[in-house]
Design an enzyme around this catalytic site. Structure first.
Site, mmCIF file in Angstrom:
data_model
loop_
_atom_site.group_PDB
_atom_site.id
_atom_site.type_symbol
_atom_site.label_atom_id
_atom_site.label_comp_id
_atom_site.label_asym_id
_atom_site.label_seq_id
_atom_site.Cartn_x
_atom_site.Cartn_y
_atom_site.Cartn_z
ATOM 1 N N HIS A 36 0.853 -1.181 0.000
ATOM 2 C CA HIS A 36 0.000 0.000 0.000
ATOM 3 C C HIS A 36 0.893 1.237 0.000
ATOM 4 O O HIS A 36 1.717 1.417 0.902
ATOM 5 C CB HIS A 36 -0.946 -0.017 1.202
ATOM 6 C CG HIS A 36 -2.060 -0.989 1.032
ATOM 7 N ND1 HIS A 36 -2.593 -1.721 2.064
ATOM 8 C CD2 HIS A 36 -2.749 -1.348 -0.093
ATOM 9 C CE1 HIS A 36 -3.571 -2.495 1.583
ATOM 10 N NE2 HIS A 36 -3.675 -2.291 0.288
ATOM 11 N N ALA A 37 0.672 2.076 -1.015
ATOM 12 C CA ALA A 37 1.597 3.171 -1.296
ATOM 13 C C ALA A 37 1.799 4.121 -0.120
ATOM 14 O O ALA A 37 2.918 4.518 0.190
ATOM 15 C CB ALA A 37 1.093 3.929 -2.511
ATOM 16 N N ARG A 38 0.712 4.501 0.553
ATOM 17 C CA ARG A 38 0.786 5.552 1.571
ATOM 18 C C ARG A 38 1.339 5.071 2.903
ATOM 19 O O ARG A 38 1.606 5.879 3.786
ATOM 20 C CB ARG A 38 -0.599 6.117 1.797
ATOM 21 C CG ARG A 38 -1.603 5.092 2.321
ATOM 22 C CD ARG A 38 -3.004 5.640 2.252
ATOM 23 N NE ARG A 38 -4.032 4.669 2.619
ATOM 24 C CZ ARG A 38 -5.337 4.918 2.503
ATOM 25 N NH1 ARG A 38 -5.741 6.058 2.034
ATOM 26 N NH2 ARG A 38 -6.211 4.002 2.842
ATOM 27 N N GLU A 39 1.542 3.756 3.052
ATOM 28 C CA GLU A 39 1.992 3.205 4.332
ATOM 29 C C GLU A 39 3.518 3.234 4.392
ATOM 30 O O GLU A 39 4.187 2.199 4.384
ATOM 31 C CB GLU A 39 1.390 1.796 4.500
ATOM 32 C CG GLU A 39 -0.134 1.856 4.554
ATOM 33 C CD GLU A 39 -0.843 0.524 4.361
ATOM 34 O OE1 GLU A 39 -0.192 -0.540 4.430
ATOM 35 O OE2 GLU A 39 -2.074 0.542 4.130
ATOM 36 N N ARG A 51 -3.282 4.779 -2.251
ATOM 37 C CA ARG A 51 -3.167 3.422 -1.681
ATOM 38 C C ARG A 51 -2.845 2.358 -2.742
ATOM 39 O O ARG A 51 -2.045 1.464 -2.521
ATOM 40 C CB ARG A 51 -4.500 3.077 -1.016
ATOM 41 C CG ARG A 51 -4.710 1.608 -0.651
ATOM 42 C CD ARG A 51 -6.114 1.436 -0.074
ATOM 43 N NE ARG A 51 -6.524 0.042 0.057
ATOM 44 C CZ ARG A 51 -6.447 -0.661 1.188
ATOM 45 N NH1 ARG A 51 -5.932 -0.133 2.268
ATOM 46 N NH2 ARG A 51 -6.888 -1.897 1.224
ATOM 47 N N ASN A 91 -3.665 -5.577 -2.508
ATOM 48 C CA ASN A 91 -3.989 -6.501 -1.415
ATOM 49 C C ASN A 91 -5.425 -7.036 -1.491
ATOM 50 O O ASN A 91 -5.978 -7.506 -0.498
ATOM 51 C CB ASN A 91 -3.733 -5.858 -0.052
ATOM 52 C CG ASN A 91 -3.445 -6.909 1.013
ATOM 53 O OD1 ASN A 91 -2.896 -7.981 0.708
ATOM 54 N ND2 ASN A 91 -3.836 -6.625 2.252
ATOM 55 N N HIS A 98 2.334 -3.834 6.638
ATOM 56 C CA HIS A 98 1.402 -2.717 6.433
ATOM 57 C C HIS A 98 1.455 -1.742 7.600
ATOM 58 O O HIS A 98 2.124 -1.957 8.589
ATOM 59 C CB HIS A 98 -0.043 -3.251 6.390
ATOM 60 C CG HIS A 98 -0.391 -4.045 5.188
ATOM 61 N ND1 HIS A 98 -1.226 -3.577 4.203
ATOM 62 C CD2 HIS A 98 -0.026 -5.292 4.802
ATOM 63 C CE1 HIS A 98 -1.372 -4.492 3.262
ATOM 64 N NE2 HIS A 98 -0.658 -5.554 3.602
ATOM 65 N N TYR A 129 -1.889 1.031 9.359
ATOM 66 C CA TYR A 129 -1.512 1.156 10.738
ATOM 67 C C TYR A 129 -2.574 0.451 11.578
ATOM 68 O O TYR A 129 -3.555 -0.043 11.024
ATOM 69 C CB TYR A 129 -1.426 2.651 11.153
ATOM 70 C CG TYR A 129 -2.735 3.426 11.065
ATOM 71 C CD1 TYR A 129 -3.491 3.648 12.201
ATOM 72 C CD2 TYR A 129 -3.189 3.906 9.839
ATOM 73 C CE1 TYR A 129 -4.693 4.364 12.140
ATOM 74 C CE2 TYR A 129 -4.386 4.618 9.766
ATOM 75 C CZ TYR A 129 -5.144 4.830 10.912
ATOM 76 O OH TYR A 129 -6.329 5.505 10.825
ATOM 77 N N GLU A 152 0.392 -5.026 10.858
ATOM 78 C CA GLU A 152 0.042 -3.607 10.769
ATOM 79 C C GLU A 152 0.882 -2.886 11.809
ATOM 80 O O GLU A 152 0.723 -3.114 13.011
ATOM 81 C CB GLU A 152 -1.446 -3.391 11.068
ATOM 82 C CG GLU A 152 -2.390 -4.104 10.125
ATOM 83 C CD GLU A 152 -2.738 -3.300 8.867
ATOM 84 O OE1 GLU A 152 -2.179 -2.202 8.681
ATOM 85 O OE2 GLU A 152 -3.562 -3.801 8.085
HETATM 86 O O1 0X9 Z 1 -7.272 -3.904 4.286
HETATM 87 C C1 0X9 Z 1 -6.102 -4.241 4.127
HETATM 88 O O2 0X9 Z 1 -5.621 -4.530 3.034
HETATM 89 C C2 0X9 Z 1 -5.175 -4.295 5.340
HETATM 90 N N1 0X9 Z 1 -5.339 -3.120 6.144
HETATM 91 S S1 0X9 Z 1 -4.747 -1.678 5.594
HETATM 92 O O3 0X9 Z 1 -5.205 -0.632 6.488
HETATM 93 N N2 0X9 Z 1 -3.169 -1.708 5.713
HETATM 94 O O4 0X9 Z 1 -5.154 -1.491 4.249
HETATM 95 C C3 0X9 Z 1 -5.511 -5.512 6.198
HETATM 96 C C4 0X9 Z 1 -5.661 -6.793 5.502
HETATM 97 C C5 0X9 Z 1 -5.656 -7.933 6.444
HETATM 98 N N3 0X9 Z 1 -6.648 -8.864 6.224
HETATM 99 C C6 0X9 Z 1 -7.898 -8.779 6.814
HETATM 100 N N4 0X9 Z 1 -8.179 -7.830 7.617
HETATM 101 N N5 0X9 Z 1 -8.753 -9.724 6.547
HETATM 102 ZN ZN ZN Z 2 -2.081 -1.728 4.029
#
Ligand code: 0X9
Ligand code: ZN
Length: 416
Positions: free
Chosen positions: A169-172, A227, A242, A294, A296, A375
């Site tokens: 994810h770009a902004r992370e 993102r 993702n 990732h 946060y 995260e």
């Molecule tokens: O949504 C995502 O891709 C991840 N969170 S983020 O804020 N970094 O974008 C979490 C993905 C982990 N998997 C699940 N929560 N099922």
């Molecule tokens: Zn992420």
């Protein structure tokens, strides 16, 4: 009005001179972050796939979401109750930008794609005995190289492996920064620290520092909060990498709308960045650990994201996550929640579920990679705009977790 314009110009000039390579065209006027509580599954599904809704974090049944002021009404009509967390996203970004500098030590600041590539090349030269640097495992949509860094002091062909990928994810930005911190820690400590030496004598670490190089570059030049990848599209660009992995693709928690932040793309692994990382992962045998980094929310997430059924390795994976959490806490007192991915919210086509899948492990010998999503900091005060002075402490608290993760999986690898 004139004074405001002058001030904005001055801040702009300061940002430009304070951090080479950083500029921004996207302004977040009238954007806010709200915290919505008691969100039901159905409401969550509606929010997460709605264009214009950008979910920043989730804890229990409360979510933080970035929206335009006008969208508050849409949430109200959905029956969701929200309160203000940040009343100006623009101001939050500007405060972050004021902390960008060029005169600090490497881990006291963030860096551009080009600077990071050069840093890895130099590190690989300096530690050439234990590093193998691959300049490109493939090219991104816009043609940027995706490098890989191998670190090991073992010379046997059956060395077990850890695969870590960063900056999907770009902004992370903290994701890439902490990966760099771990690489540097391993290299500096080989031969000096007994635990690191023993580990690198037996295991091989593989790092892919840029899963999403185009998106990352874009956050430095155009839009700090981008993102997705940079596949062009009209009216909306970008695929959420993702949600694009070839595991239960499009089975919930992703969107078929290209304007959504969780757009899953035209098909499983439709994106060059996903294909490159999948192919590279599948070209290795003996991968026992695999982490997708990732930010946060401070979470240690284990399979699955797409179903609430326990994975066959639930007992071992939950114990592993819990122990990592304890070890992280012992460093700076930061609490990371260890839980199943779906405990957070359902997702499909994620990288870490794919790491654990049959498809990923087809050529992995008798092993199955223990796929985790981590995260990093924080829990929402700064969110994606984590100040650079937190890179080192965030890196420091990850070291014992990574050491434990690796040692524990070497001793007790998951088998098919
Ligand atoms: O949504 C995502 O891709 C991840 N969170 S983020 O804020 N970094 O974008 C979490 C993905 C982990 N998997 C699940 N929560 N099922
Ligand atoms: Zn992420």
């Amino acid at each position: 009005m004139k004074t405001t314009a002058l001030l904005v110009l001055l801040v702009g000039v300061l940002i430009y001179s304070a951090s080479a390579g950083y500029s921004r065209t996207k302004i977040y006027e009238d954007e806010i972050v709200v915290r919505c509580t008691n969100v039901s599954r159905v409401q969550y599904q509606a929010i997460s796939t709605q264009p214009g809704m950008d979910i920043w974090s989730i804890k229990d049944d409360s979510i933080d979401v970035r929206i335009s002021r006008e969208s508050e009404m849409w949430l109200r009509q959905l029956g969701v109750y929200c309160t203000m967390v940040h009343d100006s996203v623009e101001l939050l970004i500007q405060q972050f930008e004021q902390k960008l500098t060029v005169q600090q030590e490497w881990f006291e600041e963030y860096h551009t794609y080009e600077e990071i590539i050069q840093w890895y090349e130099e590190l690989a030269n300096q530690y050439s005995e234990i590093v193998k640097y691959e300049p490109s495992i493939g090219k991104s949509y816009e043609g940027r190289d995706q490098p890989a860094v191998h670190i090991t002091a073992s010379s046997t062909s059956d060395t077990l492996k850890m695969y870590f990928q960063c900056q999907i994810h770009a902004r992370e930005w903290i994701s890439g920064a902490v990966c760099g911190y771990i690489v540097n820690y391993l290299l500096e400590n080989y031969g000096n620290n007994e635990d690191v030496t023993k580990l690198l004598d037996t295991v091989e670490f593989i790092f892919v520092p840029f899963v999403n190089p185009d998106g990352y570059a874009y956050t430095w030049t155009n839009d700090r909060l981008w993102r997705k990848n940079r596949r062009p599209g009209s009216p909306c660009a970008g695929v959420d990498l993702n949600r694009n992995y070839n595991d239960h693709w499009n089975e919930g928690g992703s969107s078929s709308n290209p304007c959504s932040e969780t757009y899953h793309g035209a098909g499983p692994a439709s994106e060059p960045e996903t294909q490159n990382t999948e192919n590279y992962f599948r070209s290795h045998t003996g991968i026992v650990g695999a982490i997708d980094w990732h930010s946060y929310s401070q979470l240690l997430l284990r399979p699955y994201g797409w179903t609430s059924t326990d994975s066959p390795d639930e007992a071992q994976l939950s114990a592993l996550g819990d122990e990592m959490s304890d070890r992280i806490f012992a460093v700076h007192g930061k609490f990371y929640t260890s839980q199943k991915s779906i405990g957070l919210y359902p997702t499909s086509g994620t990288a870490s579920d794919w790491f654990y899948s049959d498809n990923a492990n087809e050529n992995n010998g008798e092993y199955r990679a223990a796929g985790f999503t981590i995260e990093l900091r924080d829990t929402g005060l700064y969110g994606f705009l984590l100040p650079p002075d937190q890179i080192i402490p965030n890196g420091e608290e990850m070291i014992p977790a990574v050491m434990y993760y690796a040692n524990s999986l070497l001793e007790n690898p998951l088998k098919k």
